[in-house]
Motif scaffolding. Structure first.
Motif, PDB file in Angstrom:
ATOM      1  N   LYS A  51       0.870  -1.177   0.000  1.00 48.64           N
ATOM      2  CA  LYS A  51       0.000   0.000   0.000  1.00 48.64           C
ATOM      3  C   LYS A  51       0.903   1.222   0.000  1.00 48.64           C
ATOM      4  O   LYS A  51       1.715   1.401   0.911  1.00 48.64           O
ATOM      5  CB  LYS A  51      -0.894  -0.011   1.233  1.00 48.64           C
ATOM      6  CG  LYS A  51      -1.837   1.169   1.296  1.00 48.64           C
ATOM      7  CD  LYS A  51      -2.685   1.104   2.547  1.00 48.64           C
ATOM      8  CE  LYS A  51      -3.630   2.296   2.632  1.00 48.64           C
ATOM      9  NZ  LYS A  51      -4.339   2.304   3.919  1.00 48.64           N
ATOM     10  N   ILE A  88      -3.041   0.434  -3.990  1.00 52.68           N
ATOM     11  CA  ILE A  88      -2.848  -0.930  -3.514  1.00 52.68           C
ATOM     12  C   ILE A  88      -2.337  -1.749  -4.686  1.00 52.68           C
ATOM     13  O   ILE A  88      -2.971  -1.796  -5.743  1.00 52.68           O
ATOM     14  CB  ILE A  88      -4.169  -1.566  -3.038  1.00 52.68           C
ATOM     15  CG1 ILE A  88      -4.940  -0.642  -2.109  1.00 52.68           C
ATOM     16  CG2 ILE A  88      -3.916  -2.931  -2.414  1.00 52.68           C
ATOM     17  CD1 ILE A  88      -4.466  -0.586  -0.721  1.00 52.68           C
ATOM     18  N   VAL A 121      -5.670  -3.612   4.294  1.00 50.41           N
ATOM     19  CA  VAL A 121      -5.331  -3.774   2.889  1.00 50.41           C
ATOM     20  C   VAL A 121      -6.322  -4.682   2.195  1.00 50.41           C
ATOM     21  O   VAL A 121      -6.788  -4.412   1.099  1.00 50.41           O
ATOM     22  CB  VAL A 121      -3.917  -4.335   2.731  1.00 50.41           C
ATOM     23  CG1 VAL A 121      -3.767  -4.982   1.372  1.00 50.41           C
ATOM     24  CG2 VAL A 121      -2.919  -3.219   2.868  1.00 50.41           C
ATOM     25  N   ASN A 130      -9.208  -2.584   1.652  1.00 51.44           N
ATOM     26  CA  ASN A 130      -8.973  -1.579   0.617  1.00 51.44           C
ATOM     27  C   ASN A 130      -9.100  -2.178  -0.763  1.00 51.44           C
ATOM     28  O   ASN A 130      -9.609  -1.569  -1.688  1.00 51.44           O
ATOM     29  CB  ASN A 130      -7.556  -1.001   0.750  1.00 51.44           C
ATOM     30  CG  ASN A 130      -7.497   0.018   1.850  1.00 51.44           C
ATOM     31  OD1 ASN A 130      -8.522   0.532   2.271  1.00 51.44           O
ATOM     32  ND2 ASN A 130      -6.311   0.300   2.312  1.00 51.44           N
TER      33      ASN A 130
END
Ligand SMILES: [Zn+2]
Length: 560
Positions: A72, A81, A452, A455
């Motif tokens: 990230k 990402i 993450v 995301n």
């Protein structure tokens, strides 16, 4: 000796034949100076660089997630990402194709150079970045540049290229000194030079916070001066008499500061009129952070059109009056639901030993779709085979279908094998739920991984749920959580306090339906793994999610 030569030759040949994977370096040049190198590799004609080092060198922060082979990258108002083996990255919440797949070399995540040339990245790190001759050329994100000096017998000119309309102020504190303040600009480089001509003794130009300050010491014949905008240029003229500047016929843009052939050297023949590279001073911003560029008119050389995100530093929660889903979708009678089994094909999702997240997602997703179909819903499944589907295509599927609900099915993973349990995510804004914000603030590895993971899927949810749907999504999450909790035969913990999680990073936008992301359990937990790997449990899981959706649909008046 012969043997050594043969060996060298073999190595060379070996190297040549392996040139598809040639190891190498990519260099950095900042403000004209060498600034190190990072590991690089050439794959299928694309230059890849070490993500972590490159991002840091360019002034961004990076978090690496070894378990999920993700990185990230963050900088002011920007995040990306990157996920190994995907030729799609997430930039500020939106999927974006790249020319080659992100790849792993040794322990390094490698990405195509283009990632670091994105206009939004350049804006975020406040730099202008180009790539040429295997080198990242890094400059200030300037909008004013001294491009040329014209020194001739009638006059001296200092020519500036500007990338935006520039406001300025001039003053003359004494007979020999002229001060010019260029407002709200960023200079490409500071500049100091003794010109020693009859008109200009010296020039100094430097960045001072948001402004550029120029100080010109006039020479003995410098009786009159002017500073005038001319299209994309600013011209500072010094002469003995008033008059229009005699601009060189050669276009000045992109011409390096060079002496005009007519440059006078009568007064001081030894004075170099070439602006030596090493005469440039280092950028000094006087302790202040590099000023943000005020939406500069895109510089001509700035790369392809990309909407530069305007991300407010402080995100104000926006929960708008919520249109009832029925009001939005009055044109169809059955509730439309998109079931999205996460990952697939070359993207296995999280894995542990022989188990792959994508397989469980598919099994449960298909079962859920089947139940919904029988239950009188209109259903679309994003994949019903083990195929890779880009995030952008998943959102397209849902958007074209005009979904009323979107349910993405996943399995969590973390290094902590103790972490386990069922969770439902929905999109929200950071400030809407203090408790959730506090939970997310725990900076342990597990939550970082979740971040993450979230995301990544977030991009897809982002295109599917509007601010208005936060409460709908939250309700749906609640029904699904309760139904899974009540469903016998699953055996995966549903923590009553923490099973519902909010996405807490970005403003929702462009969203078209309430959406949730179900984490059925942790593949990294031996307990959860033992359950989720059983097809009987997968069926019960689908049943639980289905029951939650039915409860929600009843509550919202879609079914009786
Ligand atoms: Zn997943």
């Amino acid at each position: 000796m012969k043997r050594i030569c043969a060996l060298v030759l073999t190595v060379l040949l070996g190297f040549l034949t392996c040139s598809a994977h040639a190891q190498g370096k990519v260099f950095f040049k900042e403000e004209g100076r060498s600034a190190g190198a990072v590991n690089a590799v050439e794959l299928n004609g694309i230059t890849y660089v070490d993500v972590q080092r490159t991002a840091r060198k360019l002034g961004a922060q990076v978090e690496m997630f070894a378990a999920s082979k993700q990185a990230k990258i963050t900088a002011k108002g920007f995040f990306a990402i990157l996920t190994a083996s995907l030729d799609e990255i997430i930039v500020n919440g939106k999927p974006r194709p790249i020319k080659g797949e992100v790849t792993v070399q040794g322990s390094q995540l490698m990405a195509p150079v283009e990632v670091f040339l994105l206009p939004s990245f350049q804006l975020a790190v406040d730099k202008q970045i180009t790539f040429e001759d295997n080198t990242f050329v890094v400059e200030r994100r300037f909008n004013v540049e001294l491009t040329n000096t014209v020194l001739n017998e009638q006059e001296n000119l200092l020519l500036f290229d500007t990338h935006k309309a520039v406001a300025f102020e001039t003053s003359q504190p004494n007979a020999h000194t002229v001060l010019v303040t260029l407002k709200d600009v960023i200079l490409k480089r500071d500049f100091h030079q003794r010109l020693h001509t009859p008109y200009i003794s010296s020039v100094s130009l430097r960045q001072s916070r948001n402004n550029a300050e120029m100080k010109v010491i006039l020479g003995a014949s410098g009786k009159t001066w002017s500073f005038t905008p001319q299209g994309n240029r600013l011209v500072f003229r010094v002469a003995a008499q008033d008059g229009a500047p005699q601009l060189p016929s050669v276009p000045v843009t992109a011409v390096k500061a060079e002496p005009n052939p007519l440059a006078i050297s009568a007064v001081d023949p030894l004075t170099p009129s070439v602006l030596e590279e090493d005469e440039f001073e280092e950028m000094v911003l006087e302790g202040a952070p590099a000023p943000a560029v005020q939406t500069p008119a895109a510089p001509a050389e700035s790369a392809p059109a990309e909407t530069v995100p305007v991300v407010p530093a402080v995100v104000t929660p926006v929960i708008k009056a919520e249109p009832h889903p029925l009001a939005v979708s009055a044109n169809h009678k059955k509730m439309r639901i998109v079931v999205d089994p996460g990952h697939g094909g070359k993207d296995p999702g999280a894995t542990r030993s022989k188990y792959r997240e994508k397989d469980w997602n598919l099994a449960v997703g298909k079962e859920l779709a089947k139940l919904l179909q029988k239950g009188n819903f209109e259903v679309k499944i994003t994949r019903d085979t083990d195929t890779f589907i880009a995030l952008s295509d998943r959102s397209k599927i849902a958007n074209n279908f005009k979904a009323d609900l979107f349910v993405s099915v996943h399995v969590n993973a973390t290094k902590n094998t103790q972490a386990h349990g069922f969770q439902v995510y929905f999109r929200s804004e950071k400030a809407t739920d203090k408790e959730a914000a506090a939970t997310a603030a725990l900076e342990n590895e597990a939550t970082q991984y979740e971040e993450v993971h979230y995301n990544f899927v977030d991009a897809l949810l982002q295109s599917m749920a509007k601010n208005e749907y936060i409460n709908e999504s939250s309700k749906l999450a609640g029904y699904v959580k309760n139904a899974v909790y009540k469903q016998p035969g699953i055996g995966i913990a549903v923590d009553q306090k923490n099973a519902i999680r909010q996405a807490n990073f970005y403003v929702l936008k462009g969203v078209q339906s309430p959406a949730i992301l179900v984490e059925m359990g942790f593949i990294s937990s031996p307990k959860d793994r033992a359950k989720l790997s059983q097809s009987a449990v997968q069926k019960k899981m689908a049943q639980g999610i289905y029951n939650g959706i039915v409860d929600y649909a009843k509550q919202e008046g879609w079914i009786n």
